[in-house]
Design a protein around this motif. Structure first.
Motif, PDB file in Angstrom:
ATOM      1  N   UNK A  98      -6.207   9.359  27.458  1.00  0.00           N
ATOM      2  CA  UNK A  98      -6.110  10.029  29.182  1.00  0.00           C
ATOM      3  C   UNK A  98      -5.980   8.936  30.233  1.00  0.00           C
ATOM      4  N   UNK A  99      -4.983   8.467  30.538  1.00  0.00           N
ATOM      5  CA  UNK A  99      -5.386   7.150  30.874  1.00  0.00           C
ATOM      6  C   UNK A  99      -4.446   7.115  32.691  1.00  0.00           C
ATOM      7  N   UNK A 100      -4.077   6.411  33.514  1.00  0.00           N
ATOM      8  CA  UNK A 100      -3.332   6.406  34.676  1.00  0.00           C
ATOM      9  C   UNK A 100      -3.099   4.532  34.750  1.00  0.00           C
ATOM     10  N   UNK A 101      -3.055   4.169  36.305  1.00  0.00           N
ATOM     11  CA  UNK A 101      -1.879   2.967  35.902  1.00  0.00           C
ATOM     12  C   UNK A 101      -3.611   1.983  36.484  1.00  0.00           C
ATOM     13  N   UNK A 102      -4.597   2.478  36.191  1.00  0.00           N
ATOM     14  CA  UNK A 102      -5.480   1.309  36.644  1.00  0.00           C
ATOM     15  C   UNK A 102      -6.849   1.983  35.334  1.00  0.00           C
ATOM     16  N   UNK A 103      -6.763   2.840  34.372  1.00  0.00           N
ATOM     17  CA  UNK A 103      -7.683   3.445  34.354  1.00  0.00           C
ATOM     18  C   UNK A 103      -7.868   3.963  32.427  1.00  0.00           C
ATOM     19  N   UNK A 104      -8.136   3.908  32.063  1.00  0.00           N
ATOM     20  CA  UNK A 104      -8.907   5.207  30.994  1.00  0.00           C
ATOM     21  C   UNK A 104      -9.523   5.524  30.088  1.00  0.00           C
ATOM     22  N   UNK A 105     -10.329   7.068  29.826  1.00  0.00           N
ATOM     23  CA  UNK A 105     -10.886   7.413  29.614  1.00  0.00           C
ATOM     24  C   UNK A 105     -11.412   7.577  28.015  1.00  0.00           C
ATOM     25  N   UNK A 106     -12.873   7.187  27.749  1.00  0.00           N
ATOM     26  CA  UNK A 106     -12.298   7.076  26.312  1.00  0.00           C
ATOM     27  C   UNK A 106     -14.109   7.820  26.551  1.00  0.00           C
ATOM     28  N   UNK A 107     -14.576   8.798  25.178  1.00  0.00           N
ATOM     29  CA  UNK A 107     -15.311   9.441  25.035  1.00  0.00           C
ATOM     30  C   UNK A 107     -16.663   9.093  23.670  1.00  0.00           C
ATOM     31  N   UNK A 108     -17.610   9.089  24.556  1.00  0.00           N
ATOM     32  CA  UNK A 108     -18.758   9.068  23.688  1.00  0.00           C
ATOM     33  C   UNK A 108     -20.178  10.597  23.502  1.00  0.00           C
ATOM     34  N   UNK A 109     -20.695  10.067  22.828  1.00  0.00           N
ATOM     35  CA  UNK A 109     -21.488  10.803  22.197  1.00  0.00           C
ATOM     36  C   UNK A 109     -23.140  11.240  22.067  1.00  0.00           C
ATOM     37  N   UNK A 136     -10.624   6.837  22.433  1.00  0.00           N
ATOM     38  CA  UNK A 136      -9.979   7.608  24.064  1.00  0.00           C
ATOM     39  C   UNK A 136      -9.610   8.942  22.731  1.00  0.00           C
ATOM     40  N   UNK A 137      -9.998   9.639  22.089  1.00  0.00           N
ATOM     41  CA  UNK A 137      -9.260  10.655  21.238  1.00  0.00           C
ATOM     42  C   UNK A 137     -10.564  11.510  21.495  1.00  0.00           C
ATOM     43  N   UNK A 138     -10.377  11.976  21.854  1.00  0.00           N
ATOM     44  CA  UNK A 138     -11.443  14.159  22.140  1.00  0.00           C
ATOM     45  C   UNK A 138     -11.808  14.439  20.657  1.00  0.00           C
ATOM     46  N   UNK A 139     -10.532  14.793  20.246  1.00  0.00           N
ATOM     47  CA  UNK A 139     -10.796  15.158  18.774  1.00  0.00           C
ATOM     48  C   UNK A 139     -11.404  15.118  17.509  1.00  0.00           C
ATOM     49  N   UNK A 140     -11.114  13.616  17.913  1.00  0.00           N
ATOM     50  CA  UNK A 140     -12.114  12.264  16.878  1.00  0.00           C
ATOM     51  C   UNK A 140     -13.101  12.300  17.314  1.00  0.00           C
ATOM     52  N   UNK A 141     -13.777  12.165  18.107  1.00  0.00           N
ATOM     53  CA  UNK A 141     -15.372  12.486  18.779  1.00  0.00           C
ATOM     54  C   UNK A 141     -15.118  14.026  18.341  1.00  0.00           C
ATOM     55  N   UNK A 142     -14.845  14.643  18.340  1.00  0.00           N
ATOM     56  CA  UNK A 142     -15.436  16.253  17.619  1.00  0.00           C
ATOM     57  C   UNK A 142     -16.020  16.008  16.641  1.00  0.00           C
ATOM     58  N   UNK A 143     -15.379  15.697  15.879  1.00  0.00           N
ATOM     59  CA  UNK A 143     -14.718  15.531  14.239  1.00  0.00           C
ATOM     60  C   UNK A 143     -16.423  14.817  13.506  1.00  0.00           C
ATOM     61  N   UNK A 144     -16.912  13.595  14.929  1.00  0.00           N
ATOM     62  CA  UNK A 144     -18.109  12.459  14.710  1.00  0.00           C
ATOM     63  C   UNK A 144     -19.066  12.947  14.989  1.00  0.00           C
ATOM     64  N   UNK A 145     -18.962  14.388  16.015  1.00  0.00           N
ATOM     65  CA  UNK A 145     -20.364  14.639  16.742  1.00  0.00           C
ATOM     66  C   UNK A 145     -20.466  16.464  15.820  1.00  0.00           C
ATOM     67  N   UNK A 146     -19.480  16.396  15.028  1.00  0.00           N
ATOM     68  CA  UNK A 146     -19.546  17.895  14.786  1.00  0.00           C
ATOM     69  C   UNK A 146     -20.100  19.118  15.935  1.00  0.00           C
ATOM     70  N   UNK A 147     -18.992  18.711  17.096  1.00  0.00           N
ATOM     71  CA  UNK A 147     -18.350  19.085  18.052  1.00  0.00           C
ATOM     72  C   UNK A 147     -20.063  19.682  19.136  1.00  0.00           C
ATOM     73  N   UNK A 148     -20.622  18.487  18.588  1.00  0.00           N
ATOM     74  CA  UNK A 148     -21.359  18.316  20.002  1.00  0.00           C
ATOM     75  C   UNK A 148     -23.168  18.632  18.823  1.00  0.00           C
ATOM     76  N   UNK A 149     -23.192  18.610  17.599  1.00  0.00           N
ATOM     77  CA  UNK A 149     -23.931  19.173  17.330  1.00  0.00           C
ATOM     78  C   UNK A 149     -24.705  18.932  16.189  1.00  0.00           C
ATOM     79  N   UNK A 150     -24.699  17.369  16.198  1.00  0.00           N
ATOM     80  CA  UNK A 150     -25.358  17.026  15.571  1.00  0.00           C
ATOM     81  C   UNK A 150     -26.241  15.866  16.521  1.00  0.00           C
ATOM     82  N   UNK A 151     -27.269  15.641  15.912  1.00  0.00           N
ATOM     83  CA  UNK A 151     -28.832  15.274  16.470  1.00  0.00           C
ATOM     84  C   UNK A 151     -28.168  13.684  17.173  1.00  0.00           C
TER      85      UNK A 151
END
Length: 197
Positions: A10-21, A50-65
């Motif tokens: 998810x990006x535009x001319x000046x910025x890009x969105x990255x995800x963290x848990x 930058x992949x939302x679904x990859x972070x969902x896998x990594x964090x188990x949909x925000x359920x990991x400690x």
């Protein structure tokens, strides 16, 4: 189908969105202050994706400690490009490094680590193409925190909403709530350096 090694974001001319848990303590302060502060660690590598679904896998949909809160962090696109330019892959891929010793020497000096992992779908299944994750080392973390960040949003409610729909088998409905991600075009030189298709 996307290329085997392609950045989608998810990006535009000046910025890009990255995800963290993160934990409640780190995430709440980050959302309130629009930057990170202790107990966020300034001494170890932080991975941005930058992949939302990859972070969902990594964090188990925000359920990991310690990963119960999902942050969407909008950073400067110039900073993202800088990170990629500083990056060295975490393994000596032959398509990028002709010699393992060359890779080792680059990796030992790298301020940024880059890794490609199989992308996931809403069911958590591995796909035939990969997503990038970028590790910002302690040498760049202060710059990341103080200069790169433009906005921090709480995507935890969104993650939980999508996950609830998935658990109910409503994948088509869930898909409509996913953040928009499109191909991020790289220069030929940068593609070669980070092993992009």
């Amino acid at each position: 189908m996307p290329a085997a090694y392609e950045i989608r974001a998810d990006f535009d001319f000046q910025s890009i969105v990255i995800y963290q848990a993160y934990s409640e303590q780190i995430a709440s302060a980050a959302i309130k202050n629009q930057t990170f502060e202790a107990p966020f660690s300034f001494t170890r590598m932080t991975w941005i994706k930058p992949s939302f679904l990859w972070l969902m896998e990594r964090s188990n949909w925000a359920q990991k400690s310690g990963q119960e809160h999902i942050l969407a962090i909008r950073i400067r696109r110039a900073a993202w490009e800088k990170a990629l330019q500083e990056g060295v892959l975490t393994s000596p891929e032959k398509r990028v490094y002709p010699d393992g010793q060359i890779w080792y020497e680059l990796f030992e000096q790298a301020k940024v680590h880059i890794q490609w992992d199989p992308e996931r779908n809403l069911r958590g299944q591995k796909l035939e193409y990969n997503s990038i994750q970028v590790g910002i080392s302690r040498y760049l973390i202060e710059e990341f925190v103080e200069e790169w960040i433009l906005e921090i949003k709480d995507y935890t409610p969104l993650a939980k909403k999508i996950h609830t729909l998935c658990k109910a088998g409503k994948y088509e409905q869930a898909k409509r709530f996913l953040p928009s991600e499109k191909q991020y075009v790289l220069s030929d030189e940068l593609k070669k350096q980070i092993g992009a298709s």
